[in-house]
Design a protein around this motif. Structure first.
Motif, PDB file in Angstrom:
ATOM      1  N   TYR A  79       0.849  -1.191   0.000  1.00 20.56           N
ATOM      2  CA  TYR A  79       0.000   0.000   0.000  1.00 20.56           C
ATOM      3  C   TYR A  79       0.883   1.238   0.000  1.00 20.56           C
ATOM      4  CZ  TYR A  79      -4.102  -2.757   1.199  1.00 20.56           C
ATOM      5  OH  TYR A  79      -5.141  -3.655   1.172  1.00 20.56           O
ATOM      6  N   CYS A  80       0.434   2.269  -0.688  1.00 24.78           N
ATOM      7  CA  CYS A  80       1.131   3.549  -0.713  1.00 24.78           C
ATOM      8  C   CYS A  80       0.122   4.660  -0.511  1.00 24.78           C
ATOM      9  CB  CYS A  80       1.833   3.764  -2.043  1.00 24.78           C
ATOM     10  SG  CYS A  80       3.125   2.598  -2.389  1.00 24.78           S
ATOM     11  N   PRO A 106      -2.636  13.558   3.571  1.00 22.63           N
ATOM     12  CA  PRO A 106      -2.907  12.338   2.793  1.00 22.63           C
ATOM     13  C   PRO A 106      -4.144  12.550   1.919  1.00 22.63           C
ATOM     14  CG  PRO A 106      -2.697  11.847   5.140  1.00 22.63           C
ATOM     15  CD  PRO A 106      -2.765  13.333   5.003  1.00 22.63           C
ATOM     16  N   ILE A 107      -3.988  12.360   0.618  1.00 25.43           N
ATOM     17  CA  ILE A 107      -5.111  12.595  -0.294  1.00 25.43           C
ATOM     18  C   ILE A 107      -5.492  11.362  -1.105  1.00 25.43           C
ATOM     19  CG2 ILE A 107      -4.597  15.052  -0.476  1.00 25.43           C
ATOM     20  CD1 ILE A 107      -3.553  14.339  -3.368  1.00 25.43           C
ATOM     21  N   GLY A 108      -4.663  10.324  -1.044  1.00 20.38           N
ATOM     22  CA  GLY A 108      -4.971   9.151  -1.849  1.00 20.38           C
ATOM     23  C   GLY A 108      -4.256   7.906  -1.352  1.00 20.38           C
ATOM     24  N   LEU A 109      -4.719   6.782  -1.871  1.00 11.29           N
ATOM     25  CA  LEU A 109      -4.170   5.486  -1.485  1.00 11.29           C
ATOM     26  C   LEU A 109      -4.175   4.590  -2.711  1.00 11.29           C
ATOM     27  CD1 LEU A 109      -3.374   3.575   0.949  1.00 11.29           C
ATOM     28  CD2 LEU A 109      -5.771   2.903   0.964  1.00 11.29           C
ATOM     29  N   ILE A 157      -2.125  -3.889 -10.356  1.00 15.65           N
ATOM     30  CA  ILE A 157      -2.708  -2.770  -9.613  1.00 15.65           C
ATOM     31  C   ILE A 157      -4.053  -3.214  -9.062  1.00 15.65           C
ATOM     32  CG2 ILE A 157      -3.511  -0.389  -9.725  1.00 15.65           C
ATOM     33  CD1 ILE A 157      -1.631  -0.134 -12.244  1.00 15.65           C
ATOM     34  N   LEU A 158      -4.179  -3.194  -7.743  1.00 10.78           N
ATOM     35  CA  LEU A 158      -5.413  -3.616  -7.094  1.00 10.78           C
ATOM     36  C   LEU A 158      -6.399  -2.475  -6.914  1.00 10.78           C
ATOM     37  CD1 LEU A 158      -3.549  -5.817  -4.553  1.00 10.78           C
ATOM     38  CD2 LEU A 158      -5.220  -6.697  -6.162  1.00 10.78           C
ATOM     39  N   LEU A 163       4.109   3.556 -10.099  1.00 11.37           N
ATOM     40  CA  LEU A 163       3.918   2.130 -10.368  1.00 11.37           C
ATOM     41  C   LEU A 163       4.804   1.639 -11.511  1.00 11.37           C
ATOM     42  CD1 LEU A 163       0.065   2.094  -9.900  1.00 11.37           C
ATOM     43  CD2 LEU A 163       1.735   0.941  -8.421  1.00 11.37           C
ATOM     44  N   GLU A 164       4.991   2.453 -12.529  1.00 11.76           N
ATOM     45  CA  GLU A 164       5.891   2.072 -13.623  1.00 11.76           C
ATOM     46  C   GLU A 164       7.321   1.927 -13.118  1.00 11.76           C
ATOM     47  OE1 GLU A 164       5.533   4.691 -17.016  1.00 11.76           O
ATOM     48  OE2 GLU A 164       3.350   4.475 -16.994  1.00 11.76           O
TER      49      GLU A 164
END
Length: 113
Positions: free
Chosen positions: A15-16, A24-27, A50-51, A70-71
């Protein structure tokens, strides 16, 4: 199977959290091993799977940052593809802007790195 198994079998999920101006604005969550056992992704291996990607509604325009991270993570781990499940047809066009292609007759999308 549960997404709660962080860095544990069967998916070894990572998780990131995306932080912008200290907030924090996203996961997002991904696995370097999960997509390897997905028969639908047989020709898209090795891959980073990618989940989930989520961003608070008031923060738009960060998707490119998620995909860049992710890349890079995929390349560091000798992966040739990013794959994701796309259950929302409206998102197919969004992901296509980032060079993801839909697998025919599947909810699966992939991107060659």
């Amino acid at each position: 199977r549960s997404y709660a198994n962080i860095k544990k079998e069967p998916w070894f999920i990572e998780y990131c959290c995306l932080i912008y101006n200290g907030t924090p604005i996203g996961l997002m969550s991904y696995s370097l091993t999960h997509g390897e056992d997905d028969d639908r992704a047989e020709q898209y291996k090795p891959n980073l799977y990618i989940l989930d990607i989520q961003t608070l509604p008031q923060y738009k325009g960060f998707l490119s940052h998620y995909f860049k991270f992710l890349e890079n993570k995929a390349k560091e781990n000798q992966k040739d593809y990013l794959i994701l499940m796309c259950y929302e047809p409206s998102l197919e066009r969004v992901y296509a802007k980032y060079r993801f292609e839909k697998v025919e007759n599947e909810n699966l999308m992939f991107k060659k790195l």
